[in-house]
Enzyme design. Structure first.
Site, PDB file in Angstrom:
ATOM      1  N   GLU A  57       0.824  -1.216   0.000  1.00  0.00           N
ATOM      2  CA  GLU A  57       0.000   0.000   0.000  1.00  0.00           C
ATOM      3  C   GLU A  57       0.855   1.261   0.000  1.00  0.00           C
ATOM      4  O   GLU A  57       0.530   2.241  -0.667  1.00  0.00           O
ATOM      5  CB  GLU A  57      -0.961   0.019   1.205  1.00  0.00           C
ATOM      6  CG  GLU A  57      -1.974  -1.119   1.229  1.00  0.00           C
ATOM      7  CD  GLU A  57      -3.056  -1.025   0.138  1.00  0.00           C
ATOM      8  OE1 GLU A  57      -3.037  -0.062  -0.648  1.00  0.00           O
ATOM      9  OE2 GLU A  57      -3.893  -1.947   0.069  1.00  0.00           O
ATOM     10  N   ASP A 194      -4.934  -9.577  -8.652  1.00  0.00           N
ATOM     11  CA  ASP A 194      -5.216  -8.684  -9.785  1.00  0.00           C
ATOM     12  C   ASP A 194      -3.990  -7.949 -10.339  1.00  0.00           C
ATOM     13  O   ASP A 194      -3.582  -8.123 -11.487  1.00  0.00           O
ATOM     14  CB  ASP A 194      -6.324  -7.678  -9.409  1.00  0.00           C
ATOM     15  CG  ASP A 194      -6.147  -7.033  -8.035  1.00  0.00           C
ATOM     16  OD1 ASP A 194      -5.135  -7.310  -7.363  1.00  0.00           O
ATOM     17  OD2 ASP A 194      -7.014  -6.237  -7.633  1.00  0.00           O
ATOM     18  N   GLU A 310     -19.478  -4.142  -4.747  1.00  0.00           N
ATOM     19  CA  GLU A 310     -18.115  -4.672  -4.617  1.00  0.00           C
ATOM     20  C   GLU A 310     -17.989  -5.997  -5.383  1.00  0.00           C
ATOM     21  O   GLU A 310     -16.987  -6.267  -6.019  1.00  0.00           O
ATOM     22  CB  GLU A 310     -17.804  -4.857  -3.120  1.00  0.00           C
ATOM     23  CG  GLU A 310     -16.433  -5.365  -2.780  1.00  0.00           C
ATOM     24  CD  GLU A 310     -15.326  -4.322  -2.993  1.00  0.00           C
ATOM     25  OE1 GLU A 310     -15.591  -3.219  -3.494  1.00  0.00           O
ATOM     26  OE2 GLU A 310     -14.170  -4.654  -2.661  1.00  0.00           O
TER      27      GLU A 310
END
Ligand code: DMJ
Length: 443
Positions: A57, A194, A310
């Site tokens: 992150e 992903d 979502e």
């Protein structure tokens, strides 16, 4: 937390500000950019971080944001700060046999206090977190001339790609940092995997299209995704998921996150993959990207408020959010697909812009926090509730909404030429958090 004027202090570094820099620059919000720069000069210090940080992150949001700000302004404050952070993080690549860092580490003051950068060391990570650091660190090598950043991430990426093969081109959702094997059992192109696939392509493109290991891994994964994860039913083409070793476990649901894929396919076509030339002729990726973009847009179009859930259930004729997953975090992936398709699909016309306009209107109306100044948007829950009164606003705006979602909407509608500030996709590559850096041809 725009609804209260407060904030959630995740890593104690002004993460939203760093994640927003190039959005401010792109939109010509010069005053806000200058305020951010002044804040950084006075207060931004990775030495004084007092919390543990997520490597993934902080890299995609802070390193990515500062690298772009440096490339767009030439202001060395961003390079210095990006180097300061990366030098802390580099240590964490040395702890494991694969050369990939643990998911969380201590940096700054916290590291000094704990006398280590290791947080409760666990060899468990996942492909997305381990495999989405390469573009940012390679950019640092490019900008500083120091190989140590590229070397660290290249070793980790090599460990990940060599754990794949012709027989097993898709990974599961876990990665063992010591043994270099994929763990877990879910196979998908969604959460936890992903951006690993996205980065195989983007690192290949970003650094001269020379790294065949990455290109081959990406092309194999795309082929396997078409063959095993993509289904067409009820007029919709969607990417579901299954559990390894259990062919009957296929789920007809698609995550909002998985909508990064059509944009990535289009970008791959533009850069010469998928057959044909630059997405034209007999290219295989563009037709699939078109179909998937349509389904991603259907996640929004099927709802009276235009807010996609979502996770969307595609098992019935009209796709609807899965119960319990009917919230909208103002994620970027659908508008990201619209942006790429608008710029790359030779048959785009105005279609993708019109779809985007519909989504933008829904967001402005229904993600708006009631009784607040216009434009105070937040994550919205209970999308399956009937009528506007049932929507619940958490008041929280994730930094990726500013870094990515607003930026992709802006660029979708932006018709300025590159000379006035747009980023042509032949010359720029975005990290997974939509921070653009220049493609390097010579490396
Ligand atoms: C972002 O932080 C990045 O796009 C990441 O790859 C996935 N999750 C969010 C947006 O949804």
């Amino acid at each position: 937390m725009p609804a209260t004027g407060g904030c959630e202090d995740w890593f104690n570094i002004g993460l939203t500000l760093l994640d927003s820099l190039d959005t401010l620059l792109l939109m010509g919000l010069d005053e806000e950019y200058q305020m951010s720069r002044q804040w950084a000069e006075r207060y931004l210090s990775f030495d004084s971080v007092t919390k543990e940080v997520s490597v993934f992150e902080i890299v995609i949001r802070a390193t990515g944001g500062m690298n772009s700000a440096y490339q767009l302004t030439g202001d060395t404050i961003w390079l210095e700060k990006s180097v300061e952070l990366a030098d802390y993080l580099l240590l964490s690549f040395k702890h494991t046999r694969t050369g990939c860092p643990p998911t969380s580490v201590y940096i700054g003051e916290k590291r000094a206090k704990m006398q280590s950068d290791l947080v409760d060391y666990s060899p468990r990570s996942n492909p997305a977190e381990a495999g989405t650091l390469q573009l940012e660190f390679r950019t640092l090598t490019e900008m500083t001339g120091d190989r140590k950043y590229a070397d660290a991430v290249d070793r980790c990426m090599h460990s990940l790609t060599t754990a794949l093969s012709d027989k097993e081109p898709l990974c599961t959702d876990g990665f063992d940092l010591e043994n270099g094997v994929f763990t877990g059992s879910r196979v998908s192109i969604s959460a936890m995997v992903d951006s690993f696939y996205e980065m195989q392509l983007k690192t290949w493109v970003g650094y001269g299209k020379k790294d065949d290991e990455l290109r081959v891994a990406f092309e194999r994964a795309v082929k396997a995704t078409f063959e095993t994860l993509v289904r067409k039913e009820h007029y919709h083409t969607y990417a579901g998921e299954y559990y390894k070793g259990n062919p009957n476990s296929f789920r007809h649901t698609m995550e909002h996150l998985a909508c990064f894929f059509p944009g990535t396919l289009a970008y791959a076509a533009l850069h010469g993959l998928g057959g044909g030339i630059h997405g034209k002729g007999s290219n295989e990726y563009i037709p699939m990207a078109r179909e998937l973009t349509k389904s991603c847009y259907a996640m929004s179009r099927g709802m009276f408020h235009g807010l996609a859930g979502e996770v969307t259930d595609f098992s019935k004729a009209v796709p609807k959010p899965k119960r319990g997953q009917d919230h909208n975090l103002i994620r970027p992936e659908i508008v990201e697909a619209l942006y790429y398709m608008d710029k790359i699909d030779p048959e785009a016309g105005n279609k993708y812009k019109e779809w985007g306009e519909h989504m933008w209107k829904g967001l402005r109306e229904y993600a708006q926090v009631p009784h607040m100044e216009s434009g105070i948007l937040s994550s919205t829950y209970n999308l399956l509730g009937v009528g506007q009164g049932h929507l619940y606003h958490s008041g929280k705006l994730h930094s990726f909404a500013i870094a990515e979602t607003y930026k992709y909407f802006f660029m979708l509608f932006d018709s300025r030429p590159p000379s006035e500030g747009a980023f042509p996709l032949t010359d720029w590559v975005y990290n997974t958090e939509a921070h653009p850096v220049r493609i390097v041809n010579g490396q």
